[in-house]
Design a protein around this motif. Structure first.
Motif, PDB file in Angstrom:
ATOM      1  N   GLY A 179       0.802  -1.216   0.000  1.00 58.80           N
ATOM      2  CA  GLY A 179       0.000   0.000   0.000  1.00 58.80           C
ATOM      3  C   GLY A 179       0.833   1.262   0.000  1.00 58.80           C
ATOM      4  O   GLY A 179       0.564   2.196  -0.760  1.00 58.80           O
ATOM      5  N   SER A 180       1.867   1.315   0.847  1.00 58.72           N
ATOM      6  CA  SER A 180       2.681   2.537   0.939  1.00 58.72           C
ATOM      7  C   SER A 180       3.468   2.781  -0.338  1.00 58.72           C
ATOM      8  O   SER A 180       3.640   3.934  -0.766  1.00 58.72           O
ATOM      9  CB  SER A 180       3.614   2.463   2.148  1.00 58.72           C
ATOM     10  N   HIS A 181       3.945   1.711  -0.959  1.00 62.37           N
ATOM     11  CA  HIS A 181       4.661   1.866  -2.229  1.00 62.37           C
ATOM     12  C   HIS A 181       3.712   2.391  -3.302  1.00 62.37           C
ATOM     13  O   HIS A 181       4.066   3.308  -4.063  1.00 62.37           O
ATOM     14  CB  HIS A 181       5.265   0.540  -2.664  1.00 62.37           C
ATOM     15  N   ALA A 182       2.519   1.805  -3.393  1.00 59.91           N
ATOM     16  CA  ALA A 182       1.565   2.234  -4.420  1.00 59.91           C
ATOM     17  C   ALA A 182       1.139   3.681  -4.199  1.00 59.91           C
ATOM     18  O   ALA A 182       1.018   4.456  -5.155  1.00 59.91           O
ATOM     19  CB  ALA A 182       0.344   1.315  -4.410  1.00 59.91           C
ATOM     20  N   ALA A 183       0.921   4.055  -2.949  1.00 61.45           N
ATOM     21  CA  ALA A 183       0.502   5.421  -2.649  1.00 61.45           C
ATOM     22  C   ALA A 183       1.595   6.422  -3.022  1.00 61.45           C
ATOM     23  O   ALA A 183       1.318   7.479  -3.611  1.00 61.45           O
ATOM     24  CB  ALA A 183       0.155   5.544  -1.167  1.00 61.45           C
ATOM     25  N   ARG A 206      -4.130  -1.496  -3.933  1.00 61.99           N
ATOM     26  CA  ARG A 206      -2.954  -2.356  -3.972  1.00 61.99           C
ATOM     27  C   ARG A 206      -2.820  -3.210  -2.726  1.00 61.99           C
ATOM     28  O   ARG A 206      -2.442  -4.378  -2.797  1.00 61.99           O
ATOM     29  CB  ARG A 206      -1.703  -1.493  -4.148  1.00 61.99           C
ATOM     30  N   ALA A 207      -3.139  -2.658  -1.572  1.00 56.49           N
ATOM     31  CA  ALA A 207      -2.964  -3.398  -0.326  1.00 56.49           C
ATOM     32  C   ALA A 207      -4.119  -4.350  -0.068  1.00 56.49           C
ATOM     33  O   ALA A 207      -3.930  -5.452   0.429  1.00 56.49           O
ATOM     34  CB  ALA A 207      -2.819  -2.423   0.842  1.00 56.49           C
ATOM     35  N   GLY A 208      -5.352  -3.938  -0.392  1.00 59.35           N
ATOM     36  CA  GLY A 208      -6.495  -4.745  -0.023  1.00 59.35           C
ATOM     37  C   GLY A 208      -6.581  -4.856   1.490  1.00 59.35           C
ATOM     38  O   GLY A 208      -5.950  -4.107   2.233  1.00 59.35           O
ATOM     39  N   GLY A 209      -7.364  -5.812   1.966  1.00 60.23           N
ATOM     40  CA  GLY A 209      -7.474  -6.018   3.395  1.00 60.23           C
ATOM     41  C   GLY A 209      -8.097  -4.831   4.106  1.00 60.23           C
ATOM     42  O   GLY A 209      -8.331  -3.775   3.527  1.00 60.23           O
ATOM     43  N   THR A 210      -8.371  -5.029   5.380  1.00 55.57           N
ATOM     44  CA  THR A 210      -8.978  -3.967   6.169  1.00 55.57           C
ATOM     45  C   THR A 210      -8.081  -2.742   6.246  1.00 55.57           C
ATOM     46  O   THR A 210      -8.531  -1.605   6.067  1.00 55.57           O
ATOM     47  CB  THR A 210      -9.279  -4.469   7.591  1.00 55.57           C
ATOM     48  N   SER A 211      -6.792  -2.953   6.515  1.00 59.74           N
ATOM     49  CA  SER A 211      -5.902  -1.796   6.674  1.00 59.74           C
ATOM     50  C   SER A 211      -5.786  -1.008   5.386  1.00 59.74           C
ATOM     51  O   SER A 211      -5.645   0.215   5.411  1.00 59.74           O
ATOM     52  CB  SER A 211      -4.519  -2.243   7.153  1.00 59.74           C
ATOM     53  N   GLY A 212      -5.843  -1.678   4.232  1.00 60.52           N
ATOM     54  CA  GLY A 212      -5.780  -0.970   2.964  1.00 60.52           C
ATOM     55  C   GLY A 212      -6.939  -0.002   2.813  1.00 60.52           C
ATOM     56  O   GLY A 212      -6.758   1.163   2.433  1.00 60.52           O
ATOM     57  N   ALA A 213      -8.144  -0.473   3.137  1.00 58.75           N
ATOM     58  CA  ALA A 213      -9.311   0.400   3.044  1.00 58.75           C
ATOM     59  C   ALA A 213      -9.220   1.554   4.028  1.00 58.75           C
ATOM     60  O   ALA A 213      -9.548   2.703   3.701  1.00 58.75           O
ATOM     61  CB  ALA A 213     -10.581  -0.415   3.302  1.00 58.75           C
ATOM     62  N   LEU A 214      -8.751   1.273   5.242  1.00 59.78           N
ATOM     63  CA  LEU A 214      -8.700   2.320   6.262  1.00 59.78           C
ATOM     64  C   LEU A 214      -7.644   3.367   5.954  1.00 59.78           C
ATOM     65  O   LEU A 214      -7.861   4.566   6.186  1.00 59.78           O
ATOM     66  CB  LEU A 214      -8.458   1.697   7.633  1.00 59.78           C
ATOM     67  N   TRP A 215      -6.493   2.950   5.428  1.00 52.94           N
ATOM     68  CA  TRP A 215      -5.486   3.940   5.043  1.00 52.94           C
ATOM     69  C   TRP A 215      -5.958   4.755   3.839  1.00 52.94           C
ATOM     70  O   TRP A 215      -5.612   5.927   3.694  1.00 52.94           O
ATOM     71  CB  TRP A 215      -4.134   3.278   4.792  1.00 52.94           C
ATOM     72  N   GLY A 216      -6.776   4.154   2.996  1.00 50.42           N
ATOM     73  CA  GLY A 216      -7.387   4.925   1.926  1.00 50.42           C
ATOM     74  C   GLY A 216      -8.272   6.027   2.477  1.00 50.42           C
ATOM     75  O   GLY A 216      -8.263   7.166   1.995  1.00 50.42           O
ATOM     76  N   VAL A 217      -9.029   5.698   3.536  1.00 47.08           N
ATOM     77  CA  VAL A 217      -9.876   6.705   4.188  1.00 47.08           C
ATOM     78  C   VAL A 217      -9.028   7.804   4.810  1.00 47.08           C
ATOM     79  O   VAL A 217      -9.345   8.998   4.692  1.00 47.08           O
ATOM     80  CB  VAL A 217     -10.757   6.035   5.260  1.00 47.08           C
TER      81      VAL A 217
END
Length: 580
Positions: free
Chosen positions: A409-413, A441-452
């Protein structure tokens, strides 16, 4: 352990690419997963399944006639993103609506639910059904909280066969839900699984001991006992499932049941047959008539040395759907018409998180975007430095994928933000694109929450004008509120929220008191660090760690810990006067 890999963070993508190359008679690639290679039948319901990688044949191997129409495939042990689910569903949908069905895990519920909302907004008729067959993960009165394990196959098979018959969406959903209600699973293991690139398994079992009630994401079992013989293992599995009969089944005698003896990755087929020999005897002695049993690796967990038993108590409606023909790469029964490739395969290129929308930003907005990019670079470096640590913390009572997911996730962001800044974007656009890339890119719960989190902060900053400390604080507060709303967690649940809320509150108070942003952020990061450390004394009330609450005592929550690390890394960039 997984020995053949390149970059562990790319393992899921590369595995899916190889799977498609090996099975083009059955599947074709779609952004985010695979769909049937066979021509779509106009008006037919599309059954779309999915989940994390690491469970083959689930989920991609179960796409084919008589089974699923498509599968959204996430990172290792992480749910696919809402965008992946939506794209696979659109590639599979044929005018009859879509049934989204998946294992009942927080990330999957979140992302499939978001995808359903987005598809409905696009005019697609959608139903959602989580599978809840694992008896060890919650008590009968809380069956809605149970995990989906090998019982996934029963529900997917019933749904796929019902759709193949041409039944309408409501009827396909009703039959799939009936199968779920009448399915129970229980598993045991002699050893845990090892994620690609990891140096040790997610959990271990002492020699001579057997873990009871393990999860398919490497979650440790609910207890242990001495290793029994194969026959004693069979009795343990059968007795556990016969002790909890679904509503409408008064006694096992005279009942017909679909049976799955599932190997979790390292138990060989001959061993499974030895165990099934006694399973079949015990079920017969209980008066159960077995219908089309399945013995083999059907829902795995990399190299876990374990086995699970699934019983679905059939009805006159369910039995013909369970026995109906199917032809998928990893599951075949009876005879179906050979699939015919359509020739209109979707692009296999990675999802593009940028767009060509004209950018509206002034120099202040572009300067804020460059600062945001510097912050995301620091986030990426911090996650890389701590990824293994985050995985180890997550593995104590969870699935150990947090480090891999945060790295992806951090790389994609960062890459999406760099592209946006290069095109002259302001802070809002830069962080909005970064948020979409992280979640996807990350998926999972944390991926959605970091997107928020990124999206909320970006919305507050805007694309024009110079952001003030109060603006930043309002964005962080909005992020905190959004995470709690989406993840449905509160302070004390042992999640990211336990660090995020004190961070947001401290930042807001310090800014209101007139502190410069760097000083206010420093105080807030300190509060987040203390709160994250304090989660070690909490019992988890949500997510995959919930069934293993006591095991997590003494260990901080991985999501709270990673948030604290990130807030400290960003503080260092705020202390820098200029960003090129």
């Amino acid at each position: 352990m997984t020995r053949l890999f390149n970059d562990p963070a790319a393992f899921a993508d590369e595995a899916l690419e190889g799977f498609v190359a090996a099975h083009r008679r059955w599947v074709r690639p779609a952004p985010g997963g695979v769909v049937r290679a066979a021509a779509r039948v106009p008006g037919q319901v599309a059954v779309v399944i999915g989940g994390g990688s690491g469970h083959y044949p689930a989920f991609s191997g179960l796409v084919g006639q008589g089974l699923a129409h498509g599968a959204a495939v996430g990172n290792v042990f992480a749910s696919p993103s809402a965008r992946q689910v939506r794209q696979v569903a659109r590639a599979a949908e044929a005018g009859g609506g879509v049934l989204l069905t998946f294992g009942n895990y927080a990330g999957d519920v979140l992302h499939f639910g978001q995808a359903a909302e987005q598809l409905r907004a696009d005019g697609v008729n959608v139903r959602v059904l989580p599978v809840t067959d694992d008896v060890s993960s919650a008590a009968p009165e809380e069956a809605h909280k149970r995990r989906g394990v090998a019982g996934d196959l029963v529900v997917f098979k019933v749904a796929g066969a019902a759709a193949e018959r041409g039944l309408p969406l409501d009827e396909v959903t009703r039959l799939a839900a009936l199968a779920n209600d009448r399915t129970r699973s229980f598993g045991v293991a002699l050893g845990g699984c090892t994620l690609p690139g990891a140096g040790e398994p997610l959990f271990t079992v002492e020699p001579g001991r057997l873990a009871l009630g393990l999860g398919i994401h490497g979650e440790p079992g609910m207890g242990e006992r001495d290793v029994p013989s194969a026959d004693e293992t069979a009795r343990l599995l059968v007795d556990t499932l016969l002790a909890e009969l679904p509503a409408g089944v008064e006694a096992p005698a005279g009942q017909r049941a679909a049976v799955i003896l599932n190997g979790l990755g390292a138990v060989k087929y001959e061993e499974l047959f030895v165990v099934y020999r006694q399973v079949s005897r015990l079920l017969a002695a209980a008066g159960v008539e077995v219908v089309d049993p399945e013995v083999g690796e059907l829902v795995t967990s990399f190299d876990m040395a374990g086995v699970s038993l699934t019983l679905c108590w059939l009805t006159d409606e369910l039995e013909p759907l369970w026995t109906a023909p199917a032809d998928a790469p990893a599951y075949r029964k009876g005879a179906v018409t050979a699939p015919v490739a359509t020739g209109d395969e979707p692009s296999t290129a990675p999802v593009d998180t940028t767009d060509d929308t004209p950018l509206v930003a002034d120099e202040d907005g572009r300067r804020a975007a460059r600062r945001a990019l510097a912050a995301l670079a620091a986030v990426r470096a911090t996650v890389d430095a701590h990824a293994d640590e985050l995985g180890r913390i997550d593995a104590v009572a969870g699935d150990g994928d947090h480090g891999i997911g945060m790295r992806r996730g951090s790389h994609a962001a960062h890459e999406a933000a760099a592209d946006a800044v290069a095109r002259g974007a302001g802070a809002a656009t830069t962080l909005d694109l970064a948020a979409a890339a992280w979640a996807d890119r990350a998926g999972g719960t944390s991926g959605a929450l970091w997107g928020v989190i990124l999206g909320s902060v970006g919305s507050a900053l805007g694309d024009t004008g110079r952001p003030t400390p109060a603006t930043v604080a309002s964005g962080v507060t909005a992020a905190s509120t959004g995470v709690m709303r989406l993840g449905k967690a509160e302070v004390g649940d042992k999640t990211m929220v336990d660090a995020l809320v004190p961070f947001a509150d401290t930042l807001t108070r310090a800014v209101a008191a007139g502190a410069p942003l760097a000083d206010a952020w420093d105080a807030a990061a300190t509060a987040a660090e203390a709160a994250a450390a304090g989660t070690a004394e909490l019992l988890p009330r949500m997510g995959r760690a919930r069934p293993h609450a006591e095991k997590s005592l003494g260990t901080p929550d991985a999501g709270a810990h990673s948030l604290a690390l990130i807030t400290r890394a960003i503080q260092q960039t705020l202390a820098t006067k200029e960003v090129d």
